[in-house]
Design a protein around this motif. Structure first.
Motif, PDB file in Angstrom:
ATOM      1  N   PHE A 168      -0.888   4.538   6.071  1.00 27.70           N
ATOM      2  CA  PHE A 168      -1.046   5.796   5.334  1.00 27.70           C
ATOM      3  C   PHE A 168      -2.484   6.264   5.563  1.00 27.70           C
ATOM      4  N   LEU A 169      -2.643   7.273   6.411  1.00 29.78           N
ATOM      5  CA  LEU A 169      -3.958   7.773   6.806  1.00 29.78           C
ATOM      6  C   LEU A 169      -4.314   8.994   5.956  1.00 29.78           C
ATOM      7  N   SER A 170      -5.127   8.782   4.926  1.00 25.87           N
ATOM      8  CA  SER A 170      -5.570   9.852   4.028  1.00 25.87           C
ATOM      9  C   SER A 170      -4.420  10.724   3.538  1.00 25.87           C
ATOM     10  N   THR A 171      -3.295  10.090   3.237  1.00 26.29           N
ATOM     11  CA  THR A 171      -2.224  10.765   2.520  1.00 26.29           C
ATOM     12  C   THR A 171      -2.742  11.156   1.136  1.00 26.29           C
ATOM     13  N   ARG A 204      10.686   5.742  -0.690  1.00 25.63           N
ATOM     14  CA  ARG A 204      10.086   4.690  -1.515  1.00 25.63           C
ATOM     15  C   ARG A 204      10.870   3.388  -1.386  1.00 25.63           C
ATOM     16  N   GLU A 205      12.171   3.498  -1.411  1.00 25.28           N
ATOM     17  CA  GLU A 205      13.019   2.307  -1.313  1.00 25.28           C
ATOM     18  C   GLU A 205      12.836   1.624   0.037  1.00 25.28           C
ATOM     19  N   ARG A 206      12.789   2.424   1.099  1.00 27.45           N
ATOM     20  CA  ARG A 206      12.607   1.861   2.451  1.00 27.45           C
ATOM     21  C   ARG A 206      11.259   1.157   2.578  1.00 27.45           C
ATOM     22  N   LEU A 207      10.198   1.819   2.101  1.00 26.00           N
ATOM     23  CA  LEU A 207       8.864   1.231   2.243  1.00 26.00           C
ATOM     24  C   LEU A 207       8.755  -0.072   1.464  1.00 26.00           C
ATOM     25  N   ALA A 208       9.255  -0.085   0.234  1.00 29.61           N
ATOM     26  CA  ALA A 208       9.189  -1.309  -0.572  1.00 29.61           C
ATOM     27  C   ALA A 208       9.954  -2.444   0.089  1.00 29.61           C
ATOM     28  N   ALA A 209      11.142  -2.159   0.588  1.00 28.14           N
ATOM     29  CA  ALA A 209      11.943  -3.194   1.237  1.00 28.14           C
ATOM     30  C   ALA A 209      11.265  -3.705   2.497  1.00 28.14           C
ATOM     31  N   TYR A 210      10.647  -2.792   3.230  1.00 24.09           N
ATOM     32  CA  TYR A 210       9.950  -3.159   4.473  1.00 24.09           C
ATOM     33  C   TYR A 210       8.798  -4.124   4.186  1.00 24.09           C
ATOM     34  N   VAL A 211       7.952  -3.787   3.216  1.00 25.96           N
ATOM     35  CA  VAL A 211       6.814  -4.651   2.914  1.00 25.96           C
ATOM     36  C   VAL A 211       7.278  -5.971   2.304  1.00 25.96           C
ATOM     37  N   GLU A 212       8.175  -5.905   1.342  1.00 25.81           N
ATOM     38  CA  GLU A 212       8.655  -7.124   0.704  1.00 25.81           C
ATOM     39  C   GLU A 212       9.288  -8.073   1.722  1.00 25.81           C
ATOM     40  N   GLY A 213       9.877  -7.498   2.771  1.00 24.77           N
ATOM     41  CA  GLY A 213      10.527  -8.303   3.797  1.00 24.77           C
ATOM     42  C   GLY A 213       9.610  -8.802   4.888  1.00 24.77           C
ATOM     43  N   GLY A 214       8.321  -8.464   4.821  1.00 23.76           N
ATOM     44  CA  GLY A 214       7.374  -8.998   5.793  1.00 23.76           C
ATOM     45  C   GLY A 214       6.635  -7.962   6.615  1.00 23.76           C
ATOM     46  N   GLY A 215       6.849  -6.676   6.343  1.00 26.25           N
ATOM     47  CA  GLY A 215       6.148  -5.637   7.096  1.00 26.25           C
ATOM     48  C   GLY A 215       4.697  -5.489   6.649  1.00 26.25           C
ATOM     49  N   GLY A 216       3.885  -4.915   7.523  1.00 25.44           N
ATOM     50  CA  GLY A 216       2.483  -4.682   7.216  1.00 25.44           C
ATOM     51  C   GLY A 216       2.261  -3.284   6.674  1.00 25.44           C
ATOM     52  N   PHE A 217       1.330  -3.146   5.731  1.00 25.18           N
ATOM     53  CA  PHE A 217       0.971  -1.829   5.206  1.00 25.18           C
ATOM     54  C   PHE A 217      -0.542  -1.694   5.217  1.00 25.18           C
ATOM     55  N   VAL A 218      -1.025  -0.542   5.710  1.00 25.90           N
ATOM     56  CA  VAL A 218      -2.460  -0.256   5.755  1.00 25.90           C
ATOM     57  C   VAL A 218      -2.698   1.076   5.075  1.00 25.90           C
ATOM     58  N   GLY A 219      -3.619   1.094   4.122  1.00 29.52           N
ATOM     59  CA  GLY A 219      -4.029   2.337   3.470  1.00 29.52           C
ATOM     60  C   GLY A 219      -5.450   2.670   3.861  1.00 29.52           C
ATOM     61  N   VAL A 220      -5.667   3.915   4.273  1.00 26.99           N
ATOM     62  CA  VAL A 220      -7.001   4.359   4.669  1.00 26.99           C
ATOM     63  C   VAL A 220      -7.441   5.497   3.751  1.00 26.99           C
ATOM     64  N   HIS A 221      -8.600   5.337   3.150  1.00 31.76           N
ATOM     65  CA  HIS A 221      -9.280   6.340   2.334  1.00 31.76           C
ATOM     66  C   HIS A 221      -8.349   6.917   1.264  1.00 31.76           C
ATOM     67  N   ALA A 222      -7.880   8.152   1.424  1.00 28.70           N
ATOM     68  CA  ALA A 222      -7.128   8.818   0.360  1.00 28.70           C
ATOM     69  C   ALA A 222      -5.726   8.259   0.152  1.00 28.70           C
ATOM     70  N   ALA A 223      -5.359   7.221   0.885  1.00 29.70           N
ATOM     71  CA  ALA A 223      -4.095   6.535   0.581  1.00 29.70           C
ATOM     72  C   ALA A 223      -4.074   6.056  -0.866  1.00 29.70           C
ATOM     73  N   SER A 224      -5.253   5.859  -1.462  1.00 28.51           N
ATOM     74  CA  SER A 224      -5.304   5.446  -2.874  1.00 28.51           C
ATOM     75  C   SER A 224      -5.156   6.632  -3.827  1.00 28.51           C
TER      76      SER A 224
END
Length: 215
Positions: A56-59, A69-89
């Motif tokens: 997520f690049l400055s989303t 939301r459901e896809r992203l949660a399942a992806y991370v919980e299942g072992g996927g990587g997530f990176v937040g940059v700057h405004a991702a927070s």
């Protein structure tokens, strides 16, 4: 063998950073990953399993549909990587899981100015190349709470080095954590266009992405 792919999501429904195009170009130039830059909500509704990490690049604001939301949660919980940059927070305030995933939510910032970032943990690919005290010009994000209880803090802000810091002695700037079987990396840096030409920042981000992707 083809490079592993990154989904770089840049959708904004609130403030839009002018550095986003520079960020996409810099991520493509890093090498080692095939970058799929998308802004449409459908990007997160499709299968994410082909990606080594989602970035997520400055989303900003609410960028996901319920299905996304459901896809992203399942992806991370299942072992996927997530990176937040700057405004991702500054993203998905209405989705409690996202705040847990990232580790902290944006609260505010003073004007862009130079300051000092302090490396807390040199034993990580996102920070091992950095000097102990890193002189940076950026938008020094404050967070509603410290992510420290659930995260490994890598980089923190020296609030004595700039004006307007609001977190005091515990002011993380970059951290990593696990969520389910997945890995999460966040850095608050990357506000300015110039940051995306800084070799130290690019190596910081490359290390975080590589770690999150499990490479």
């Amino acid at each position: 063998m083809a490079d592993p792919a990154l989904l770089v999501h840049t959708r904004t429904t609130d403030y839009r950073h002018e550095s986003i195009p520079a960020g996409i170009a810099a991520l493509r130039a890093l090498g080692g990953f095939e970058v799929h830059a998308r802004e449409d909500q459908a990007a997160l509704e499709e299968t994410l399993d082909r990606y080594a990490a989602v970035v997520f690049l400055s989303t900003s604001g609410d960028v996901l549909t319920p299905a996304g939301r459901e896809r992203l949660a399942a992806y991370v919980e299942g072992g996927g990587g997530f990176v937040g940059v700057h405004a991702a927070s500054c993203t998905e305030y209405g989705w409690p899981y996202y705040g847990e995933l990232l580790g902290a939510r944006f609260a505010g910032h003073p004007p862009v100015q130079p300051g000092r970032a302090l490396v807390e943990d040199h034993d990580h690919p996102a920070t091992r190349h950095l000097p102990p005290v890193w002189e940076v010009t950026d938008e020094w994000y404050d967070f509603r709470t410290s992510p420290r209880p659930s995260a490994r803090v890598l980089l923190s802000a020296d609030e004595s080095s700039y004006d307007g810091g609001a977190m005091g002695d515990d002011h993380p700037l970059a951290w990593c954590r696990t969520q389910g079987e997945g890995r999460v990396f966040y850095t608050a840096l990357g506000h300015t266009v110039e940051a995306w030409d800084d070799p130290l920042f690019l190596a910081h981000l490359r290390g975080g992405i590589t770690w999150a992707a499990g490479r």
